[in-house]
Design an enzyme around this catalytic site. Structure first.
Site, mmCIF file in Angstrom:
data_model
loop_
_atom_site.group_PDB
_atom_site.id
_atom_site.type_symbol
_atom_site.label_atom_id
_atom_site.label_comp_id
_atom_site.label_asym_id
_atom_site.label_seq_id
_atom_site.Cartn_x
_atom_site.Cartn_y
_atom_site.Cartn_z
ATOM 1 N N HIS A 156 29.089 34.149 45.205
ATOM 2 C CA HIS A 156 29.844 35.257 44.603
ATOM 3 C C HIS A 156 30.180 35.055 43.139
ATOM 4 C CE1 HIS A 156 30.824 37.533 48.321
ATOM 5 N NE2 HIS A 156 30.701 36.349 48.890
ATOM 6 N N LYS A 195 42.398 45.044 38.390
ATOM 7 C CA LYS A 195 41.578 43.963 38.966
ATOM 8 C C LYS A 195 42.335 42.678 38.699
ATOM 9 C CE LYS A 195 38.102 45.200 36.214
ATOM 10 N NZ LYS A 195 36.940 45.231 37.058
ATOM 11 N N LYS A 197 37.109 39.011 32.554
ATOM 12 C CA LYS A 197 37.218 40.449 32.821
ATOM 13 C C LYS A 197 37.738 41.205 31.598
ATOM 14 C CE LYS A 197 38.029 39.624 37.782
ATOM 15 N NZ LYS A 197 36.963 40.367 38.501
ATOM 16 N N THR A 242 33.557 45.419 42.646
ATOM 17 C CA THR A 242 33.570 46.431 43.707
ATOM 18 C C THR A 242 34.573 47.518 43.356
ATOM 19 O OG1 THR A 242 35.036 44.917 44.879
ATOM 20 C CG2 THR A 242 32.774 45.073 45.678
HETATM 21 C C1 NBG Z 1 33.896 37.761 43.276
HETATM 22 C C2 NBG Z 1 33.201 38.282 42.030
HETATM 23 C C3 NBG Z 1 33.089 39.789 42.030
HETATM 24 C C4 NBG Z 1 32.466 40.259 43.323
HETATM 25 C C5 NBG Z 1 33.248 39.680 44.500
HETATM 26 C C6 NBG Z 1 32.623 40.065 45.823
HETATM 27 C C7 NBG Z 1 34.707 35.466 43.628
HETATM 28 C C8 NBG Z 1 34.350 34.041 43.672
HETATM 29 N N1 NBG Z 1 33.745 36.319 43.301
HETATM 30 O O1 NBG Z 1 32.312 40.225 40.956
HETATM 31 O O2 NBG Z 1 33.889 37.849 40.888
HETATM 32 O O3 NBG Z 1 32.466 41.653 43.399
HETATM 33 O O4 NBG Z 1 33.264 38.279 44.435
HETATM 34 O O5 NBG Z 1 31.301 39.690 45.885
HETATM 35 O O6 NBG Z 1 35.833 35.808 43.885
#
Ligand code: NBG
Length: 820
Positions: free
Chosen positions: A360, A548, A554, A656
């Site tokens: 992720h 977020k 970010k 998301t």
């Molecule tokens: C997060 C990412 C996001 C992604 C989400 C779900 C972690 C390690 N990763 O960009 O930063 O949408 O995972 O996949 O929290």
């Protein structure tokens, strides 16, 4: 009980509600508080759910489908009452019943704590996935931890974030069911002895350990209108023996105390880090705790119907949500070898066909590595197994790339005194996936290139998605009804149907209706802001929103710097015609992340100055919404005009939130990062505002080390002025040095502590120009409405239903179940 009653039977529900309030609170309904009504109505909903839950269990027993176990440290499920009513297709029924009795359903829902067992996107994704698994009719368990305190509640005091424990279980949580019959022992510490048996088998014995009992609580995951109810099993820890006589007799008082403390601390709290690891010993214990318990339960379940563990991969798959549950690999090996006496090769064959891994993030600070010292002390047997996996893995690397010692060092699971969890997950997993197309490409070409060269067949992409049931049907009923009126209700379970809306994008009447709905949602949010922040915002202004987790990549800082710039412009040019804008922020920062917390303080201080300057006539308002979480997120998405997705390209794996805004008809301003790229592909560039460097450009700057923020500072007077305002007391008159660390972070590219590794200044101009375009575009209401409608019409791909179907087809290979 309920099997005989329909969920549409209002009189029955009314009777039950009265009875529940009497039974539980010794009150008549008219004396009941909203909390009591919430508890009482939840029990009714739960009863209906339980009917379907039992039926699902029966079908699973009969059909014996393959099951996915979604292993995750986090499930950010959000409130369940409304969601369950929606998925039972009875929201309106309950709403009417309550209204008849003088209660407002929204207020009743507001009594539910927001089970915040996750940080951000990763945890919320897990929750969306469970919703889709049930709705599509696949057998699944979510496996996680029942944290006593989930994500902290955020209070803003004097502009600063204060973390307050979230005691979400204090009134009892009506939707969970304790299952003490499935408890397991989990062992920590001690040492391991081995003994060769006459048959050649080596028996390992774990001695002198401390252990706790894991006790599961199941929560129902209700599918939409299909009677399928899966379970989220979250584990609580209890001491084995609370000061039992037996342990006193053995003089084991010390051990009993230790085990009690261990049990309490294990499930005490969720680490509040997103995209960052804290490397705390307790975290590793938490990981082993829930992994071991979940595997034991999964294998017991399998063995109820089967007697040959070689068949496990036919019936069971473990999806590891990031590296947090990677111990699944070694624990499964341990169980197969030590408990069921399989040899290494058999155990490895089974394990590597049962586990799959999702990555992720590429953020270095989020990659889990554990010091050998901690790992081997806490989990001695597991460490043995990882060592052996590593030994064999290094042989394999040698075979494939003979003599390449550098490669071996880079790829080894154990190296430099550390155990690298991602390497273990990839070595053992039969599938490795990224979460958006761009992210997967970066994994293959950059961050995991060595592994991709070795195992190209394991790598695949699964672009994230979100559930439209929560984020439109529940969160934005006005727009949901409007969509249904236009194109029918199929979108609820097939989001690709949204494309039928495209024909309304240029329809004047539809545009007006759409904008009216947006306006009403803005009024709803404005009331929320007035109530919670005491700030008056104008629902006719542009609602420009960034919500977020707070993280430097970010770039909330870029956003607020631009607001500071805009304010300077307005002061300098009072003669110009500015369209009123409200900049809305919401974000929690990890408790120990100082620079992130300082950014929150800056946003609030900027708000204080700008909101109270009568000379700009309210043309800019800045609002920081306290305690951003799933429940208020639903309202925020519904009310947004503009969605800020401005991460440094390459850093946001997917995102998301971007999809949730799109679903609600907000127009994105964003970089070509994560899933933004695919969103723009779907909607067309003309329906988004894209700016800034591409991922390739960012990566090139990183490699060439040629970024010179000081040069920008010296040459761009506007940027210079904004940065100077960080250190001349403009926004912190009582403490001009307060924001110095932010200033340093933007200009000092040398120091590792404060370096603008996120290229804020380099993207600033392009961001400013693009924000100007937004202002222009918004003035043309028909055109804006068209863009917004096109966003909704193009959102089909981003349903978690689509994502889950891809996981099922390519990785999990599950069969559908049907429950009637
Ligand atoms: C997060 C990412 C996001 C992604 C989400 C779900 C972690 C390690 N990763 O960009 O930063 O949408 O995972 O996949 O929290």
């Amino acid at each position: 009980m309920k099997a005989s009653h329909e969920v549409t039977d209002k009189d029955y529900i009314k009777g039950e509600l009265r009875d529940n309030v009497r039974r539980h609170y010794r009150k008549d309904l008219d004396e009941a508080s909203y909390q009591e009504v919430y508890q009482a109505i939840s029990l009714i909903v739960k009863d209906f759910v339980i009917d379907d839950w039992l039926k699902t269990q029966k079908v699973m027993d009969e059909k014996d489908p393959k099951i996915v176990y979604y292993m995750s440290m986090e499930f950010l499920i959000g409130r369940l009452l409304g969601n369950n009513m929606i998925n039972l297709k009875s929201y309106e029924v309950f709403k009417d019943v309550l209204e008849d009795l003088g209660f407002d359903l929204a207020n009743v829902e507001d009594e539910e704590p927001d089970p915040a067992l996750g940080n951000g996107g990763l945890g919320r994704l897990a929750a969306c996935f469970l919703d889709s698994l049930s709705t599509l009719g696949y057998a699944a368990y979510g496996c996680g931890i029942r944290y006593r305190y989930g994500m902290f509640k955020q209070r803003i005091v004097d502009g600063c974030q204060k973390e307050v424990p979230d005691d979400w279980l204090k009134d009892g949580y009506p939707f969970e069911v304790k299952r003490p019959e499935y408890q397991y022992e989990i062992k920590f510490g001690g040492y391991v002895t081995s003994e060769a048996k006459p048959d050649g088998h080596i028996e390992f014995t774990h001695r002198d350990y401390n252990s706790v009992l894991a006790v599961p609580y199941d929560m129902p995951v209700v599918g939409y209108g299909n009677h399928v109810v899966n379970s989220l099993m979250i584990w609580d820890a209890v001491p084995k023996q609370v000061f039992s006589l037996e342990s006193f007799d053995k003089g084991d008082y010390q051990k009993a105390v230790e085990e009690e403390n261990l049990a309490r601390s294990l499930v005490e709290v969720l680490y509040p880090n997103d995209n960052h690891v804290s490397g705390k010993e307790l975290r590793l214990k938490q990981q082993y705790f829930f992994v071991s318990a979940s595997l034991q339960r999964a294998i017991d379940k399998f063995l109820k119907k089967h007697d040959d563990l070689h068949d496990l991969p036919k019936k069971v798959v473990f999806q590891m949500n990031d590296t947090h549950p990677t111990l699944t690999v070694a624990e499964l090996m341990r169980i197969l070898m030590d408990e069921y006496k399989l040899g290494w090769d058999d155990a490895w064959e089974i394990t590597t066909h049962c586990v799959a891994y999702t990555n992720h993030t590429i953020m270095a600070e989020a990659l889990e590595k554990w010091p050998i010292e901690i790992f081997s002390r806490l989990l001695p047997r597991i460490y043995n197994i990882v060592e052996e996996i590593n030994r064999r893995f290094c042989l394999e690397i040698e075979k494939k790339f003979p003599g390449d010692q550098d490669k071996k060092n880079r790829m080894a699971i154990i190296c430099d005194g550390q155990v690298k969890m991602a390497h273990l997950a990839i070595a053992a997993g039969f599938s490795v996936n990224g979460v958006a197309a761009l992210h997967t490409e970066i994994l293959k070409k950059q961050s995991l290139k060595d592994f991709y060269d070795m195992y190209p067949e394991k790598f695949n992409n699964k672009t994230n998605g979100i559930t439209q049931r929560r984020f439109l049907l529940h969160g934005n009923p006005l727009l949901a009804d409007w969509v249904t009126d236009r194109i029918g209700p199929e979108w609820i379970t097939d989001l690709s149907k949204m494309k039928k809306l495209a024909v309304y994008a240029e329809d004047k009447k539809a545009q007006q209706e759409f904008m009216n709905i947006k306006y009403k949602n803005k009024v709803r949010l404005a009331e929320y802001i007035k109530k919670h922040n005491g700030i008056e915002v104008d629902p006719r202004s542009i609602f420009d929103v960034q919500v977020k987790r707070l993280h430097e990549y970010k770039r909330q800082l870029l956003n607020i710097l631009h607001v500071m710039y805009l304010y300077n412009e307005m002061k300098d040019h009072p003669e110009r015609d500015y369209y009123p804008r409200t900049f809305i922020f919401g974000a929690k920062a990890a408790a120990g992340y100082e620079i992130a917390k300082l950014t929150i303080k800056l946003i609030n201080n900027v708000a204080e100055v700008i909101n109270n300057d009568p000379s700009i006539k309210g043309k800019i308002k800045v609002v920081f919404i306290e305690d951003y979480r799933v429940s208020n997120a639903e309202w925020i998405f519904a009310a947004a005009d503009v969605s800020e997705q401005i991460s440094t390209a390459s850093k946001e794996a997917s995102g998301t939130g971007n999809m949730k805004f799109m679903l609600n008809g907000a127009v994105t301003i964003g970089t070509m990062d994560g899933a933004n790229v695919e969103m723009v592909q779907e909607m067309g560039e003309e329906n988004a505002f894209i700016f800034g460097m591409s991922a390739d450009e960012v990566i090139a700057h990183e490699q060439n080390r040629d970024y010179d923020p000081m040069g920008i500072f010296n040459n761009d007077q506007d940027i210079r002025r904004v940065l100077m305002q960080l250190i001349n007391g403009f926004y912190s008159p009582n403490d001009p040095e307060l924001f110095r660390p932010l200033y340093n972070s933007l200009l000092n590219t040398q120091s590792t502590q404060y370096a603008d590794t996120y290229f804020n200044l380099l993207d600033f101009r392009s961001y400013a120009q693009t924000r100007e375009k937004i202002e222009e575009a918004y003035k043309d209401e028909a055109h804006w409405a068209k863009m917004a409608i096109m966003n909704v019409a193009s959102v089909g791909k981003f349903s978690s239903d689509r994502t889950i179907q891809e996981y099922v087809d390519d990785i999990w290979k599950l069969d559908k179940i049907v429950v009637k």
